[in-house]
Every structure is written in structure tokens, then in C-alpha cells.
Design an enzyme around this catalytic site. Structure first.
Site, mmCIF file in Angstrom:
data_model
loop_
_atom_site.group_PDB
_atom_site.id
_atom_site.type_symbol
_atom_site.label_atom_id
_atom_site.label_comp_id
_atom_site.label_asym_id
_atom_site.label_seq_id
_atom_site.Cartn_x
_atom_site.Cartn_y
_atom_site.Cartn_z
ATOM 1 N N ASP A 95 44.489 23.582 -9.168
ATOM 2 C CA ASP A 95 44.924 24.938 -8.868
ATOM 3 C C ASP A 95 45.705 25.455 -10.090
ATOM 4 O O ASP A 95 46.180 24.654 -10.905
ATOM 5 C CB ASP A 95 45.827 24.864 -7.630
ATOM 6 N N ASP A 125 48.061 28.882 -10.127
ATOM 7 C CA ASP A 125 49.367 29.463 -9.757
ATOM 8 C C ASP A 125 50.233 28.484 -8.961
ATOM 9 O O ASP A 125 49.826 27.993 -7.916
ATOM 10 C CB ASP A 125 49.163 30.718 -8.901
ATOM 11 N N ASP A 165 49.286 23.303 -4.454
ATOM 12 C CA ASP A 165 50.624 23.523 -3.885
ATOM 13 C C ASP A 165 50.615 24.306 -2.572
ATOM 14 O O ASP A 165 51.650 24.460 -1.943
ATOM 15 C CB ASP A 165 51.521 24.268 -4.894
HETATM 16 MG MG LIG Z 1 48.867 27.739 -5.979
#
Ligand SMILES: [Mg+2]
Length: 278
Positions: free
Chosen positions: A14, A16, A220
Site C-alpha cells: 500500500d 498512503d 495499514d
Molecule cells: Mg493506506
């Protein structure tokens, strides 16, 4: 695996809040790990809710020439001729083979409109915003916010009025999916990061059979869950609120601190453990 095959990893990551800091979008702290991956020739595949245009911007910045997955699994982009692989692609778009998995955004926007009508709610999505507003909400520079608006397979939105539970249920009732990337909810079709990761992993495995591929995933947020379920080794970083997303549960999940430095530590540790060794 036979004794002759050597190990290598594919890192699905991922962007961001994972490889990129959730506030500054900087990857400082990850540099030693990024250099190590380059030296060892380990594919680093960005798998993000970001658009093709945004990911291309970061690939250039990070000197990355590997395939990538855009808009929460909406499409896989593989550089034409990548490693001599044979790929069953949907179409060619510039320098990329594209494997299209997602539902077209026009369809998603229409669906979201009828979800709002049926649940008497109001949402505000990227299609209602200009680059200035996206920049304000995300902290992205306006130039990058403009790239974030070039969407094809997903719509980030938030709910302004109405019952969030009813809105999300109605999205599911329409045969679509919703997910969350930290800042926004996203409506997507039947594709997700997991489906794209599985497909791309198989492309590596089928084309480079002499290698015992171990897949690693780093994320996340809830939108990373399908990706983390699709890999051999899953890493969860703390999210932008500084906690582990309680919705992300995967057997054997490895927990790491947040941001690019945490990302780098996890990646280095796993590469040292699983290869390549030479
Ligand atoms: Mg993310």
C-alpha cells in the site's frame, strides 16, 4: 518446491500511510530498504487506492519499474515486455499491459446516487470536488490532487447526512463493495486488492517457475485486508490515528510501527528471512 529452486519475494505494498507517511506523503525512512530491494532485484509492487496517474508519479519518484495495482484492485498495470513474461491482458495502454478487473466509475457513481435516494442520505465524493478541495482534505499538493481525480474504477466519498450503516448496506445490496482507506470510504465493484494480488502473483509464479516466490503484503487500513489475506506474509502498520485497524485480522499477521521507517524495518527483516539469499 524442489531443491534447485531459489527463493525470492514479491512485496505488495500500500502507499498512503504505509510506504508513504500519512501526513507528508514522504517515503523518508524507507530509503535503506528500497535500495536493498533494488540491489536484490526484488519486485516492489504498489497496490493502492491511488489512481494510475498518481502511482506513476510515485513510481518515477521512487525509481520503480515494476507492475502496479491501482484504485483498490481496479486494474493491474504491467510494463510491456516485463521480464519476458507472457500475460493475458485486457488491452495495451501506452507502455503498459492493462488487466482490467474493476467496475467502471460511471456505473459506481450512478449506483451511489441511487443508494443516497433509497436511504435518504447525502454523500460527497471526488466527483463533486475540484483539486483544491481534494488537496485541502488530503494534504496532497494541488498538482497531485489533480492526479487523484483521474479515477476510473472507484469513488472515494464521505457520508454527510443519513445513517452510515444503511448507506453501506445498500451499497452491498446493489452487488458492490465498500471499503475504507483511512480518510475516505470507497465504493468499488467486485474487484479488490486481494483479487488483483492473487492474479499478479500467479503471473510471476507461472512465468518464473524456477523461483520459489514468497509473497509479502504491507498495509495499514481496511482496504488492505483482502491483500493481506492473499499473501504468504502479511504486515500491518499502525494507521493515521496511531492504532492498528481493528477490522484487519489475518492469521499470522505481523505488526509494525507506522510510516516509512516501520515499513522499511519489516521489509528488511522479511527479505533477510525469506530471500533472495544471493
Ligand atoms: Mg493506506
Amino acid at each position: 518446491m524442489n531443491n534447485m529452486s531459489k527463493n525470492s519475494c514479491i512485496i505488495f505494498s500500500d502507499l498512503d500511510g504505509t510506504l508513504l507517511c500519512c501526513d507528508t506523503y514522504s517515503f523518508e525512512g524507507a530509503t535503506p530498504a528500497l535500495e536493498f530491494l533494488r540491489k536484490k532485484n526484488v519486485p516492489l509492487v504498489f497496490c493502492s487506492s491511488k489512481t494510475k496517474a498518481e502511482i506513476m508519479h510515485y513510481r518515477k519518484k521512487l525509481n520503480n519499474y515494476h507492475p502496479f495495482i491501482s484504485e483498490n484492485g481496479g486494474a493491474i498495470f504491467i510494463p510491456v515486455g516485463y521480464k519476458g513474461f507472457e500475460v493475458d491482458y485486457t488491452r495495451v495502454e501506452g507502455d503498459y499491459w492493462v488487466i482490467e478487473l474493476g467496475t467502471r466509475r460511471e456505473v459506481l457513481l450512478k449506483a451511489l446516487e441511487s443508494v443516497c435516494a433509497r436511504t435518504v442520505s447525502k454523500t460527497r465524493g471526488f466527483s463533486d470536488m475540484n483539486a483544491e478541495e481534494v488537496a485541502r482534505l488530503t494534504g496532497l499538493p494541488q498538482e497531485e490532487a489533480r492526479l487523484a481525480l483521474e479515477r476510473h474504477y472507484s469513488e472515494p466519498f464521505f457520508i454527510m447526512e443519513g445513517d452510515p450503516g444503511a448507506v453501506l448496506r445498500e451499497i452491498e445490496n446493489m452487488g458492490l463493495q465498500w471499503t475504507s482507506g483511512g480518510r475516505f470510504l470507497h465504493v468499488i465493484g467486485r474487484s479488490d486488492k486481494g483479487r488483483a494480488v492473487r492474479l499478479l502473483s500467479d503471473i510471476y509464479k507461472n512465468n518464473a517457475r524456477d523461483i520459489n516466490w514468497i509473497t509479502i503484503g504491507c498495509g495499514d487500513s481496511l482496504n488492505d485486508l483482502p491483500m493481506l489475506k492473499a499473501v504468504d506474509k502479511a504486515v500491518l502498520l499502525k494507521n493515521l490515528r496511531g492504532v492498528y485497524d481493528p477490522g484487519v485480522r489475518v492469521p499470522g499477521l505481523l505488526y509494525e510501527e507506522n510510516g516509512p521507517a516501520g515499513w522499511g524495518e519489516a521489509v528488511l527483516r522479511l527479505i533477510q528471512q525469506y530471500g533472495p539469499t544471493d
